[in-house]
Design a protein around this motif. Structure first.
Motif, PDB file in Angstrom:
ATOM      1  N   THR A  30       1.172  -0.941  -0.168  1.00  0.00           N
ATOM      2  CA  THR A  30      -0.184  -0.151   0.230  1.00  0.00           C
ATOM      3  C   THR A  30       0.699   1.465  -0.619  1.00  0.00           C
ATOM      4  O   THR A  30       0.902   1.974  -0.700  1.00  0.00           O
ATOM      5  CB  THR A  30      -0.797   0.165   0.980  1.00  0.00           C
ATOM      6  OG1 THR A  30      -1.288  -1.080   1.063  1.00  0.00           O
ATOM      7  CG2 THR A  30      -1.647   0.791   1.353  1.00  0.00           C
ATOM      8  N   ASP A  51      -6.013  11.080  -6.432  1.00  0.00           N
ATOM      9  CA  ASP A  51      -7.400  10.197  -5.717  1.00  0.00           C
ATOM     10  C   ASP A  51      -6.848   8.254  -5.609  1.00  0.00           C
ATOM     11  O   ASP A  51      -7.242   7.642  -4.997  1.00  0.00           O
ATOM     12  CB  ASP A  51      -8.365  10.056  -7.262  1.00  0.00           C
ATOM     13  CG  ASP A  51      -8.650  11.544  -6.841  1.00  0.00           C
ATOM     14  OD1 ASP A  51      -8.277  12.219  -6.237  1.00  0.00           O
ATOM     15  OD2 ASP A  51      -9.568  11.890  -8.025  1.00  0.00           O
ATOM     16  N   ILE A  52      -5.554   7.925  -6.388  1.00  0.00           N
ATOM     17  CA  ILE A  52      -5.288   6.438  -6.856  1.00  0.00           C
ATOM     18  C   ILE A  52      -4.699   6.318  -5.365  1.00  0.00           C
ATOM     19  O   ILE A  52      -4.937   5.037  -4.749  1.00  0.00           O
ATOM     20  CB  ILE A  52      -5.069   6.292  -7.807  1.00  0.00           C
ATOM     21  CG1 ILE A  52      -5.731   6.287  -9.238  1.00  0.00           C
ATOM     22  CG2 ILE A  52      -4.066   4.663  -7.429  1.00  0.00           C
ATOM     23  CD1 ILE A  52      -4.992   5.877 -10.709  1.00  0.00           C
ATOM     24  N   PHE A  54      -4.600   8.174  -2.575  1.00  0.00           N
ATOM     25  CA  PHE A  54      -6.201   8.704  -1.137  1.00  0.00           C
ATOM     26  C   PHE A  54      -6.642   6.515  -1.584  1.00  0.00           C
ATOM     27  O   PHE A  54      -6.045   6.621  -0.351  1.00  0.00           O
ATOM     28  CB  PHE A  54      -6.057   9.605  -1.629  1.00  0.00           C
ATOM     29  CG  PHE A  54      -6.893   9.855  -0.779  1.00  0.00           C
ATOM     30  CD1 PHE A  54      -6.965  10.064   1.021  1.00  0.00           C
ATOM     31  CD2 PHE A  54      -8.603   9.169  -0.418  1.00  0.00           C
ATOM     32  CE1 PHE A  54      -7.296  10.513   1.607  1.00  0.00           C
ATOM     33  CE2 PHE A  54      -9.389   9.839   0.901  1.00  0.00           C
ATOM     34  CZ  PHE A  54      -9.164  10.366   1.941  1.00  0.00           C
ATOM     35  N   LEU A  55      -7.333   7.063  -2.235  1.00  0.00           N
ATOM     36  CA  LEU A  55      -7.803   5.690  -1.954  1.00  0.00           C
ATOM     37  C   LEU A  55      -7.146   4.114  -1.982  1.00  0.00           C
ATOM     38  O   LEU A  55      -7.745   3.222  -1.719  1.00  0.00           O
ATOM     39  CB  LEU A  55      -8.415   5.466  -3.366  1.00  0.00           C
ATOM     40  CG  LEU A  55     -10.226   6.546  -3.749  1.00  0.00           C
ATOM     41  CD1 LEU A  55     -10.234   5.866  -5.075  1.00  0.00           C
ATOM     42  CD2 LEU A  55     -10.821   6.173  -3.060  1.00  0.00           C
ATOM     43  N   SER A  56      -5.755   3.841  -2.315  1.00  0.00           N
ATOM     44  CA  SER A  56      -5.206   2.725  -1.991  1.00  0.00           C
ATOM     45  C   SER A  56      -4.833   2.928  -0.764  1.00  0.00           C
ATOM     46  O   SER A  56      -4.804   1.632   0.163  1.00  0.00           O
ATOM     47  CB  SER A  56      -3.345   2.824  -3.099  1.00  0.00           C
ATOM     48  OG  SER A  56      -2.996   3.726  -2.679  1.00  0.00           O
ATOM     49  N   VAL A  58      -6.315   4.404   1.557  1.00  0.00           N
ATOM     50  CA  VAL A  58      -7.644   4.313   2.439  1.00  0.00           C
ATOM     51  C   VAL A  58      -7.976   2.287   2.539  1.00  0.00           C
ATOM     52  O   VAL A  58      -8.548   1.707   3.424  1.00  0.00           O
ATOM     53  CB  VAL A  58      -9.083   4.417   1.723  1.00  0.00           C
ATOM     54  CG1 VAL A  58     -10.447   4.050   2.051  1.00  0.00           C
ATOM     55  CG2 VAL A  58      -9.089   5.877   2.141  1.00  0.00           C
ATOM     56  N   ALA A  59      -7.667   1.757   0.799  1.00  0.00           N
ATOM     57  CA  ALA A  59      -8.080   0.174   0.930  1.00  0.00           C
ATOM     58  C   ALA A  59      -6.862  -0.576   1.691  1.00  0.00           C
ATOM     59  O   ALA A  59      -7.564  -1.846   2.623  1.00  0.00           O
ATOM     60  CB  ALA A  59      -7.848  -0.258  -0.434  1.00  0.00           C
TER      61      ALA A  59
ATOM     62  N   ARG B  49     -15.888  16.447  -4.021  1.00  0.00           N
ATOM     63  CA  ARG B  49     -14.928  15.203  -4.039  1.00  0.00           C
ATOM     64  C   ARG B  49     -14.169  15.132  -2.563  1.00  0.00           C
ATOM     65  O   ARG B  49     -13.678  14.295  -2.550  1.00  0.00           O
ATOM     66  CB  ARG B  49     -13.699  15.422  -5.110  1.00  0.00           C
ATOM     67  CG  ARG B  49     -13.434  13.933  -4.879  1.00  0.00           C
ATOM     68  CD  ARG B  49     -12.401  13.314  -6.279  1.00  0.00           C
ATOM     69  NE  ARG B  49     -11.862  15.407  -6.683  1.00  0.00           N
ATOM     70  CZ  ARG B  49     -10.739  15.146  -6.762  1.00  0.00           C
ATOM     71  NH1 ARG B  49      -9.968  14.463  -6.253  1.00  0.00           N
ATOM     72  NH2 ARG B  49      -9.638  16.448  -6.802  1.00  0.00           N
ATOM     73  N   TYR B  53     -13.803  12.542   0.902  1.00  0.00           N
ATOM     74  CA  TYR B  53     -12.093  11.994   0.976  1.00  0.00           C
ATOM     75  C   TYR B  53     -12.201  12.684   2.838  1.00  0.00           C
ATOM     76  O   TYR B  53     -11.298  12.088   3.959  1.00  0.00           O
ATOM     77  CB  TYR B  53     -11.199  12.780   0.188  1.00  0.00           C
ATOM     78  CG  TYR B  53     -10.549  12.300  -0.708  1.00  0.00           C
ATOM     79  CD1 TYR B  53     -11.488  11.362  -1.613  1.00  0.00           C
ATOM     80  CD2 TYR B  53      -9.776  12.833  -1.641  1.00  0.00           C
ATOM     81  CE1 TYR B  53     -11.871  11.045  -2.693  1.00  0.00           C
ATOM     82  CE2 TYR B  53      -9.463  12.089  -2.938  1.00  0.00           C
ATOM     83  CZ  TYR B  53     -10.157  11.615  -3.045  1.00  0.00           C
ATOM     84  OH  TYR B  53     -10.290  11.151  -4.447  1.00  0.00           O
ATOM     85  N   LEU B  56     -14.225  10.335   4.549  1.00  0.00           N
ATOM     86  CA  LEU B  56     -13.554   8.520   4.022  1.00  0.00           C
ATOM     87  C   LEU B  56     -12.539   8.888   5.550  1.00  0.00           C
ATOM     88  O   LEU B  56     -12.308   7.780   6.089  1.00  0.00           O
ATOM     89  CB  LEU B  56     -12.862   8.156   3.031  1.00  0.00           C
ATOM     90  CG  LEU B  56     -13.233   7.827   2.341  1.00  0.00           C
ATOM     91  CD1 LEU B  56     -12.576   7.507   0.833  1.00  0.00           C
ATOM     92  CD2 LEU B  56     -13.496   6.169   2.972  1.00  0.00           C
ATOM     93  N   THR B  84     -18.812   6.360   7.525  1.00  0.00           N
ATOM     94  CA  THR B  84     -18.772   7.319   6.421  1.00  0.00           C
ATOM     95  C   THR B  84     -19.711   7.932   5.529  1.00  0.00           C
ATOM     96  O   THR B  84     -19.762   9.570   5.509  1.00  0.00           O
ATOM     97  CB  THR B  84     -17.557   6.643   5.052  1.00  0.00           C
ATOM     98  OG1 THR B  84     -16.148   6.091   5.996  1.00  0.00           O
ATOM     99  CG2 THR B  84     -16.604   7.509   3.883  1.00  0.00           C
TER     100      THR B  84
END
Lengths: 136, 106
Positions: A30, A51-52, A54-56, A58-59, B49, B53, B56, B84
């Motif tokens: 990650t 975005d990628i 940040f989302l990685s 989170v995942a 957006r 976030y 989140l 969330t």
């Protein structure tokens, strides 16, 4: 192929949400994804790599235990500070332009919020600045 | 399709139940929920957006707290989803204004 100390650390970190992977494996994968896409987003000044990244994060956070989450988050914040600092050193004008653009985007919403909250003009200028520094 | 939706809702409900049991404090649950909503509202100053976030980030804080309090991965995930979504829904400027006015009245 991997060093012994990492294999020991990985085994000691316990199993993640994915049974075949340990917490350390997920955290390292990650963080690597975050680092790559965060650097790309800084270089390109584009939103999609951020975005990628940040989302990685989170995942990865969902998949690992809480100590690994904290370690991963702290490492990511440290990386963001280093990359941001280097960006400011290497391309100060570009950095200032991006900061001014962000300020321009947020300023109207903050002004409106301060007005709705009943904060007086003088106090509002003190808290938010009058925008002169950005215009100069 | 509806069966699958109901199953998903049931899973989220069971997870949330287990998460509140793990946190074991209604005050802390409310504090985490408010924090999520505030983070979403602050993100909302930039755009929609960033509001997502912000929510989140709050949801991930809940995830960490549930795990630290002994909840499992699935429980923490269900709590993250619910907090969330609720934080994003409530995380708007009027909420921040109400909180500030409550603070000023004290």
């Amino acid at each position: 192929m991997l060093p012994d100390w990492y294999l020991r650390l990985s085994a000691a970190s316990g199993s993640s949400f994915i049974p075949a992977w340990n917490n350390a494996d997920v955290a390292v994968a990650t963080f690597a994804a975050f680092a790559v896409f965060f650097v790309v987003s800084t270089v390109l000044a584009a939103d999609w790599p951020f975005d990628i990244a940040f989302l990685s994060l989170v995942a990865g956070g969902i998949l690992v235990s809480w100590p690994a989450m904290i370690a991963m988050t702290m490492a990511s914040v440290a990386l963001a500070i280093v990359v941001g600092g280097m960006h400011a050193l290497i391309a100060p004008q570009r950095n200032a332009r991006i900061a001014a653009e962000a300020q321009r985007k947020v300023a109207p919403a903050l002004e409106q919020f301060a007005r709705d909250a009943g904060i007086g003009d003088a106090e509002r200028r003190r808290l938010l600045g009058d925008g002169d520094s950005e215009r100069r | 399709m509806i069966d699958q939706l109901l199953d998903a809702l049931e899973w989220v409900g069971r997870g949330l139940n287990a998460a509140t049991a793990a946190i074991d404090s209604i005050g802390m649950s409310i504090a985490l929920f408010l924090l999520t909503a505030i983070l979403a509202a602050v993100g909302g100053f930039v755009n929609g957006r960033m509001r997502l976030y912000g929510a989140l980030v709050g949801g991930m804080l809940v995830n960490a707290v549930v795990k630290a309090m002994g909840g499992g991965f699935a429980t923490a995930l269900a709590a993250t989803v619910v907090f969330t979504a609720a934080g994003f829904a409530l995380g708007c400027t009027p909420l921040l204004l109400k909180l500030m006015r409550m603070q000023q009245r004290r």
